[in-house]
Design a protein around this motif. Structure first.
Motif, PDB file in Angstrom:
ATOM      1  N   PHE A 192       0.841  -1.202   0.000  1.00 33.51           N
ATOM      2  CA  PHE A 192       0.000   0.000   0.000  1.00 33.51           C
ATOM      3  C   PHE A 192       0.877   1.254   0.000  1.00 33.51           C
ATOM      4  O   PHE A 192       0.633   2.203  -0.756  1.00 33.51           O
ATOM      5  N   GLY A 193       1.913   1.244   0.837  1.00 34.88           N
ATOM      6  CA  GLY A 193       2.807   2.392   0.913  1.00 34.88           C
ATOM      7  C   GLY A 193       3.522   2.647  -0.405  1.00 34.88           C
ATOM      8  O   GLY A 193       3.717   3.804  -0.802  1.00 34.88           O
ATOM      9  N   PHE A 194       3.913   1.563  -1.085  1.00 35.39           N
ATOM     10  CA  PHE A 194       4.595   1.730  -2.368  1.00 35.39           C
ATOM     11  C   PHE A 194       3.701   2.460  -3.362  1.00 35.39           C
ATOM     12  O   PHE A 194       4.129   3.432  -4.005  1.00 35.39           O
ATOM     13  N   PHE A 195       2.464   1.991  -3.522  1.00 33.04           N
ATOM     14  CA  PHE A 195       1.586   2.610  -4.515  1.00 33.04           C
ATOM     15  C   PHE A 195       1.191   4.028  -4.113  1.00 33.04           C
ATOM     16  O   PHE A 195       1.041   4.901  -4.978  1.00 33.04           O
ATOM     17  N   MET A 196       1.063   4.288  -2.820  1.00 32.04           N
ATOM     18  CA  MET A 196       0.789   5.654  -2.378  1.00 32.04           C
ATOM     19  C   MET A 196       1.962   6.561  -2.704  1.00 32.04           C
ATOM     20  O   MET A 196       1.778   7.733  -3.049  1.00 32.04           O
ATOM     21  N   LEU A 211       3.899  10.127  -9.841  1.00 32.76           N
ATOM     22  CA  LEU A 211       3.975   9.489 -11.155  1.00 32.76           C
ATOM     23  C   LEU A 211       2.591   9.353 -11.777  1.00 32.76           C
ATOM     24  O   LEU A 211       2.399   9.614 -12.974  1.00 32.76           O
ATOM     25  N   PHE A 212       1.600   8.944 -10.956  1.00 34.59           N
ATOM     26  CA  PHE A 212       0.239   8.786 -11.472  1.00 34.59           C
ATOM     27  C   PHE A 212      -0.313  10.129 -11.966  1.00 34.59           C
ATOM     28  O   PHE A 212      -0.987  10.194 -12.994  1.00 34.59           O
ATOM     29  N   LYS A 213       0.008  11.182 -11.225  1.00 29.06           N
ATOM     30  CA  LYS A 213      -0.481  12.507 -11.618  1.00 29.06           C
ATOM     31  C   LYS A 213       0.194  12.996 -12.895  1.00 29.06           C
ATOM     32  O   LYS A 213      -0.445  13.574 -13.773  1.00 29.06           O
TER      33      LYS A 213
END
Length: 200
Positions: free
Chosen positions: A180-184, A189-191
């Motif tokens: 979870f911490g990794f994807f948060m 990058l997602f933005k």
């Protein structure tokens, strides 16, 4: 075949329920031993024997409800049956503790192989859930491959150098929190590389 929508609470129960049950069963049975056909098994091996059919049933239920299983779910199930079965057969808990290492090394290897071919295998399995530009997928895939390698190293270090209690806590809580911490941490990058799919 398109995946059928399932109630999020039910999906969560099927995905995480077996892990929670493993932790709860281990907590209650870890100090006990069980005699089966003249062989004495530790509480950990007994709980492993219980965990395998629970995961099989949860995975089958997910497939029945959604009509789809991800490659990760299939690989995880196969490795749990394989390494869990070895732990039971040889009465040796080390095999089951190696399972996360094998999973993360396999995924890191597959992602790395795709990157060497100039492809992002991650995009192939997550594109609908996470629309990104190609450059974003390549960066995320590289980061995730490294992350999987780090998880594999962490799992090996913990089960070899620390207690079984520490490993169970790491598997039950540490791995999900780390993921979870990794994807948060990839929010920037997602933005930056997110695509607008509203336009048809």
């Amino acid at each position: 075949m398109t995946e059928k929508q399932v109630n999020p609470a039910l999906r969560g129960a099927l995905e995480y329920g077996p892990i929670v049950l493993f932790f709860a069963a281990y907590t209650f049975l870890k100090d006990q031993t069980f005699m089966v056909a003249g062989t004495e098994y530790s509480g950990f091996v007994a709980v492993t024997a219980m965990f395998i059919p629970v995961l099989v049933l949860a995975t089958l239920a997910m497939w029945k409800l959604t009509g789809h299983l991800s490659k990760m779910q299939i690989v995880t199930l196969v490795l749990v049956i394989g390494f869990g079965g070895l732990s039971i057969w040889f009465n040796d808990e080390r095999f089951f503790k190696m399972k996360p290492t094998m999973i993360y090394l396999l995924f890191a290897g597959l992602l790395g192989f795709g990157l060497m071919r100039g492809e992002s295998y991650l995009e192939a399995v997550m594109d609908k859930a996470l629309p990104l530009e190609r450059e974003g997928w390549m960066i995320l895939t590289k980061r995730l491959a490294v992350f999987f390698l780090l998880l594999a190293v962490a799992n090996e270090a913990i089960w070899r150098m620390m207690s079984t209690d520490a490993w169970v806590n790491f598997k039950t809580f540490g791995l999900p929190v780390a993921t979870f911490g990794f994807f948060m941490s990839q929010a920037g990058l997602f933005k930056r590389f997110g695509t607008d799919e509203e336009a048809s």
